[in-house]
Design an enzyme around this catalytic site. Structure first.
Site, PDB file in Angstrom:
ATOM      1  N   HIS A 445      23.485  54.849 -10.391  1.00 35.25           N
ATOM      2  CA  HIS A 445      24.376  55.014  -9.579  1.00 35.25           C
ATOM      3  C   HIS A 445      23.661  55.650  -8.399  1.00 35.25           C
ATOM      4  CE1 HIS A 445      28.364  57.224  -8.569  1.00 35.25           C
ATOM      5  NE2 HIS A 445      28.080  56.379  -7.539  1.00 35.25           N
ATOM      6  N   GLU A 673      29.181  33.672 -14.585  1.00 40.76           N
ATOM      7  CA  GLU A 673      28.545  34.858 -15.336  1.00 40.76           C
ATOM      8  C   GLU A 673      27.747  34.544 -16.459  1.00 40.76           C
ATOM      9  OE1 GLU A 673      30.827  38.752 -14.346  1.00 40.76           O
ATOM     10  OE2 GLU A 673      32.382  37.333 -14.718  1.00 40.76           O
ATOM     11  N   ASP A 697      25.694  40.093 -14.445  1.00 48.86           N
ATOM     12  CA  ASP A 697      25.860  39.404 -15.658  1.00 48.86           C
ATOM     13  C   ASP A 697      24.889  38.231 -16.248  1.00 48.86           C
ATOM     14  OD1 ASP A 697      27.394  41.521 -17.160  1.00 48.86           O
ATOM     15  OD2 ASP A 697      29.319  40.777 -16.116  1.00 48.86           O
ATOM     16  N   CYS A 744      28.197  36.613  -5.448  1.00 46.66           N
ATOM     17  CA  CYS A 744      28.739  38.080  -5.110  1.00 46.66           C
ATOM     18  C   CYS A 744      27.909  38.788  -5.938  1.00 46.66           C
ATOM     19  CB  CYS A 744      30.146  38.226  -5.512  1.00 46.66           C
ATOM     20  SG  CYS A 744      30.720  37.835  -7.273  1.00 46.66           S
TER      21      CYS A 744
END
Length: 816
Positions: A445, A673, A697, A744
C-alpha cells in the site's frame, strides 16, 4: 487426565505434520499434533497453561496445560539459527497464561526471507499415552478449536532391567544447544536401548525420553551436563548420548530462503516500486519501539485506558482527514477502520481474560491482520499495514506518546527499513525527492501511495542500503530499482536535468487536448483505472480519454449484504457522469476465495489463487451476475463489460448470454490474466469484442510466484521475458480477428514497459490517474517501428532486469 482441547495459537492454514519439511516433526519424533502455516505475527497460548521454557532464540516455547499435558510450539523451521532476530518473546518461564494470551511476537516478513519455512508445528509431547484427534482444517483464526487430546487406556512404564548406574559429564557442542530438533533425535536414540537415562544441569534434571524435559534444561552451546544411565544397556545408551551431544555437526546447515530478483547494473540493486528518478542526500528514518505495559490492572481500569486511547486517536484521525488529498484519504480510512466494533470488542474480550489494554489491543489487531493476510489478495492484504498503523497510534496513546509523520528535509531521499501507509501519506510530495527502503514490497500500500503522489520509490535493497550514511548524495533510479551511491557532480547534474525535462514534458502532455499518439502518428488510447467518482475527476483533469478498468468490488466488499441493482446503477452512473462522454470499461465483480465477501457462501479453499474467484464466482451465482449486468446496462452512456479471470471460451459465452438476455448491446471483453487465456487468445477473440491484459495476475501465474509472499514478491516483474511472450501471444491471437488489446495492469504505468507493450501490439493503456500525463508524454516520443524492434530483442533476453536495462538504453538514445 481429562480431555484437552487445544486452540489455534496462530491464524493460518492447517498443515499435517507429515507435510512439515523437517523429519523430526514429520515423523512425529517429538510427539503428535498439527502445524499451521501462519499469516499473522503472534504466537498465542493454545490452552490455559504454565510456561515451562522459552528458548533463548525466541523461536519455541514449551507449556504444561492445567491438565498436565506438555506441548511444544515451534515457530518455523531452522529459525533457531536466526539467533532471535525477528522473534520477541512476550512471556518468561514460570508464567501462567490463559488460552489466547500472546507468547511470542515475530516478524513474519523477516522469517519468510530468512528461514526455510515458517510453518509452525504444535506438538503434544511424548504422546505415547494420548490420542490426538484433529478438529480443524483449512484456514483457522487464533482461538479456533484445533485438536483434541484424549488419554489412552493403560500406562507406559519406563523399563529398567537392573545393572549399575553409570555417570559421566560432557560439554554440549551442538551449535545452537539442545533445542527441539536435536532433543527429538536424542529421545529417539535413547529409546533404542533398554536403559534409563537422566540428564542433569544445574539444579534441573530430565529424563532423556522426555523432549519437553530436555528442552527445560536450557542446554546451550558449551553447557556442562551430567548424564546418569542405568539398566541392561546403560553403557551403550550413555555412549550414544555423549557422542550425540559432542557432535557439532548434528544440525544441518539451514537452507537459505530464495534471494529476490533485484535490478542488474552498477551500484545497489533493489526492486522498482513507484516510477521515477531522484537525486539528493540520504535522510534516514528510524521507527522507535513503543513501550507496552504488560501487567494488567483490573478489567475496569484497563477498559477505561483503552477507551480513552481510542477516543484520542479517533479525534486525531478525524482532524487529519479534513486535510484532503492522499493523507486525508488514508486518515479517513483509518478512522473508519478504528470505528469497526470488531476491533474494540475483541480487545475488550481479551481484557476480560486478564490482559492489559496494550496487549489486548495488540492481540485484537493481530487477529484482524491474520484475516486480511489470509485472503490471498494483495489489495485486501495491504490493509494489514493500515491496521499496524492503528496499532502504533493506539499504543502510543496508551503510553502518552505522540505519533508524528516523518520530517524530511527538502530535496532529500528518504531511506528507511520499511514504511507504513500513513507515513508515506504524511510526506510532502513536493519536497521529498524519493524513497528507498531496505525491505518493503513492490505491491505494498505504501508503494501504491507513493506512485499516486508521484514519489519515485524502490524497495528491497537489503543491508547495502542500510550501511549508507546519512547525508550521502545518491541517485535513485526507481524505474530500474537502482541506486548510485557514488554519483559525482556531473552525474547528479545530468539526473537533475532529466528530472526537469520529464516534468516539463508531463506538464505539456497534461495541457494538450488532442488524442494520444506515438511520434509516427499511431493512435494509442490513454485510459485510466478507476474505483470511485474522485478517481474519475482526477483522471479527467490529467487528460485521460476514458476508463480502461472500473473496479466494481468497491461496492461489494466491507458490507453485510450484496448491493442491489439500483445501488450499483447509481454508483456506475455517477462515475460515468464524471467522465462525461468518455468510454468506460466496467469489470464484472472480481471476488472469490482470495477476496471473500462475508455474505457470499464461498468455501474456504486450500489454494484460493487457483480456486473460485473472478468470473467463476459470478457464474456460480446467476442472480448476482444478472443484477450487475443489468445495472451496467442501465447507465445512460454506453459501457463496455469486461469479464475477469477468464480461462475458457465457455465462460465468455455465458457472460455474453446474460447481456443478451438483459436486452443489452454492450461490447463484452475479456481480461487476460491467466496463461490459458493468453495462449488461447485466438480462440477467445472469435467472441470477444476487446482484450485487456491484467499484467499483475498474469505475471504471478506465469512465474508461479505469489506477489503477496514476501520471499518471492520481489521477483514478480512483468517484464520477465516469459510474461512478455504471453503478451505477444495475446496480441498475435487478437490480430487474427481484429480484436483490440489494452493493458490495465501495472505494466501500463511502467515507463520501461510501455515501449515493449506498444511494440508487441498493444493499442490501449490504462493507468492510475496520476500517471496519465507522464505516460502520454512518453508515448508521444516513441516511434512504433523502433518499439517493435526493441520488443523482439526483449523476448530473447534472459531476465526482467536485462529487459529493463535494454529499454533504459533505448530511451536514453531517444532522449526520453
Amino acid at each position: 487426565m481429562s480431555d484437552l482441547t487445544v486452540f489455534a495459537p496462530l491464524a493460518g492454514w492447517v498443515t499435517p505434520l507429515a507435510d512439515v519439511p523437517d523429519a523430526v516433526f514429520a515423523e512425529k519424533m517429538l510427539g503428535d499434533g498439527i502445524a499451521i502455516d501462519p499469516v499473522n505475527d503472534m504466537l498465542c497460548a493454545p490452552c490455559d497453561a504454565v510456561v515451562l521454557t522459552v528458548h533463548e532464540a525466541g523461536h519455541a516455547v514449551t507449556l504444561r496445560s492445567t491438565d498436565g499435558y506438555e506441548l511444544i510450539c515451534h515457530i518455523g523451521i531452522d529459525t533457531v539459527s536466526l539467533g532471535g532476530q525477528g522473534l520477541t518473546p512476550q512471556v518468561q518461564a514460570g508464567a501462567k497464561v490463559l488460552a489466547g494470551q500472546p507468547l511470542i511476537r515475530f516478524d513474519l516478513d523477516h522469517l519468510v526471507r530468512n528461514a526455510p519455512a515458517v510453518v509452525t508445528p504444535i506438538i503434544v509431547a511424548d504422546a505415547t499415552l494420548y490420542g490426538v484427534e484433529l478438529i480443524a482444517k483449512g484456514l483457522v483464526a487464533v482461538g479456533d478449536p484445533l485438536l483434541r487430546v484424549v488419554p489412552l487406556a493403560g500406562e507406559a512404564v519406563e523399563s529398567v532391567a537392573g545393572g549399575e548406574t553409570l555417570v559421566q559429564e560432557t560439554v554440549v557442542a551442538l551449535s545452537h544447544g539442545l533445542h527441539a530438533r536435536p532433543a527429538a533425535r536424542l529421545v529417539e536414540a535413547v529409546r533404542r536401548h533398554e536403559a534409563k537415562v537422566t540428564l542433569y544441569h544445574g539444579d534441573r534434571h530430565a529424563s532423556a525420553l522426555s523432549a519437553v524435559g530436555l528442552l527445560g534444561l536450557g542446554l546451550g552451546h558449551g553447557a556442562t551436563v551430567r548424564i546418569e544411565a542405568s539398566g541392561a544397556q546403560a553403557a551403550a545408551a550413555l555412549a550414544d548420548v555423549i557422542t550425540f551431544l559432542k557432535d557439532a555437526t548434528v544440525e544441518e546447515t539451514p537452507v537459505e530462503a530464495p534471494e529476490p530478483a533485484r535490478a542488474e547494473g552498477p551500484g545497489l540493486g533493489g526492486v522498482p516500486a513507484a516510477p521515477g528518478l531522484a537525486v539528493g542526500p540520504i535522510h534516514r528514518l528510524t521507527r522507535a519501539a513503543i513501550p507496552v505495559e504488560t501487567v494488567a490492572g483490573s478489567a475496569d481500569e484497563e477498559t477505561t485506558k483503552l477507551n480513552d486511547a481510542l477516543a484520542r486517536v479517533r479525534e486525531g484521525l478525524e482532524q487529519a482527514a479534513t486535510a484532503g488529498g492522499a493523507r486525508g484519504g488514508v486518515m479517513a480510512a483509518h478512522g473508519a477502520m478504528l470505528s469497526d466494533p470488531t476491533l474494540s470488542e475483541a480487545a475488550l474480550t481479551a481484557i476480560g481474560r486478564g490482559l492489559s489494554a496494550g496487549v489486548a489491543w495488540q492481540e485484537a489487531i493481530a487477529e484482524q491482520v491474520a484475516i486480511l493476510l489470509s485472503s490471498g489478495d494483495r489489495r485486501i492484504a495491504e490493509r494489514a499495514d493500515d491496521l499496524r498503523d492503528l496499532e502504533r497510534h493506539v499504543l502510543a496513546a496508551l503510553a502518552g506518546l505522540p505519533i508524528e509523520g516523518p520530517s524530511v528535509p527538502a530535496g532529500a531521499i528518504l531511506v528507511a527499513e520499511d514504511l507504513l501507509p500513513s507515513q508515506v501519506a504524511a510526506l510532502d510530495a513536493a519536497s521529498v525527492a524519493g524513497i528507498a527502503l531496505v525491505r518493503g514490497g513492490p505491491t505494498s500500500h505504501a508503494a501504491i501511495l507513493a506512485a499516486g503522489m508521484g514519489l519515485p520509490m524502490a524497495v528491497a535493497f537489503g543491508d547495502p542500503l542500510a550501511a549508507l550514511e546519512d547525508g550521502r548524495d545518491i541517485i535513485l533510479d526507481a524505474d530500474r530499482g537502482l541506486i548510485d551511491p557514488d554519483a559525482d557532480a556531473e552525474a547528479q547534474a545530468d539526473a537533475r536535468d532529466t528530472i526537469a525535462r520529464r516534468k516539463a514534458e508531463m506538464e505539456a502532455a497534461r495541457a494538450a487536448q488532442g488524442p494520444c499518439r506515438t511520434l509516427d502518428g499511431t493512435r494509442i488510447e490513454m485510459f485510466a483505472n478507476l474505483g470511485s467518482v474522485a478517481d474519475a475527476e482526477v483522471a479527467v483533469r490529467e487528460g485521460a480519454e476514458g476508463c480502461g478498468l472500473l473496479r466494481t468490488e468497491f461496492l461489494f466488499l466491507d458490507r453485510a449484504t450484496a448491493p442491489t441493482r439500483e445501488e450499483q446503477a447509481r454508483d456506475y452512473q455517477a462515475i460515468a457522469d464524471a467522465l462525461g462522454d468518455r468510454p468506460m470499461i466496467v469489470r464484472l465483480l472480481d471476488v472469490g476465495g482470495d477476496k471473500p465477501a462475508p455474505y457470499m457462501d464461498l468455501p474456504v479453499e486450500e489454494n484460493p489463487a487457483l480456486g473460485l474467484r473472478g468470473i467463476r464466482v459470478s457464474l456460480a451465482d446467476p442472480q448476482l451476475l444478472e443484477d450487475q449486468v443489468g445495472a451496467i446496462l442501465s447507465v445512460r452512456q454506453p459501457c463496455r463489460i469486461m469479464a475477469p479471470m477468464v480461462a475458457s471460451l465457455s465462460e465468455l459465452e455465458a457472460v455474453r448470454a446474460v447481456v443478451e438476455r438483459q436486452g443489452g448491446k454492450a461490447e463484452v471483453g475479456v481480461m487476460i490474466e491467466t496463461p490459458a487465456a493468453a495462449i488461447s487468445a485466438d480462440i477467445l477473440a472469435r467472441k470477444a469484442d476487446f482484450f485487456s491484459i491484467g499484467t499483475n495476475d498474469l505475471t504471478q501465474y506465469t512465474l508461479a510466484m505469489d506477489r503477496g509472499n514476501a520471499a518471492v514478491a520481489a521477483g514478480v516483474d512483468g517484464l520477465h521475458p516469459a510474461v512478455l511472450r504471453l503478451i505477444g501471444a495475446t496480441c498475435d491471437g487478437a490480430a487474427r480477428n481484429d480484436t483490440p488489446v489494452g493493458v490495465c495492469g501495472s505494466l501500463a504505468a511502467d515507463r520501461l514497459a510501455v515501449p515493449i507493450l506498444l511494440g508487441l501490439g498493444v493499442t490501449e493503456l490504462s493507468v492510475p490517474p496520476a500517471r496519465v500525463a507522464a505516460i502520454k508524454a512518453l508515448v508521444g516520443k516513441l516511434d512504433l517501428a523502433r518499439c517493435r524492434a526493441a520488443a523482439m530483442q526483449a523476448l530473447a533476453l534472459p531476465s526482467a532486469p536485462a529487459v529493463r536495462a535494454h529499454v533504459t538504453k533505448m530511451l536514453q538514445e531517444i532522449g526520453a
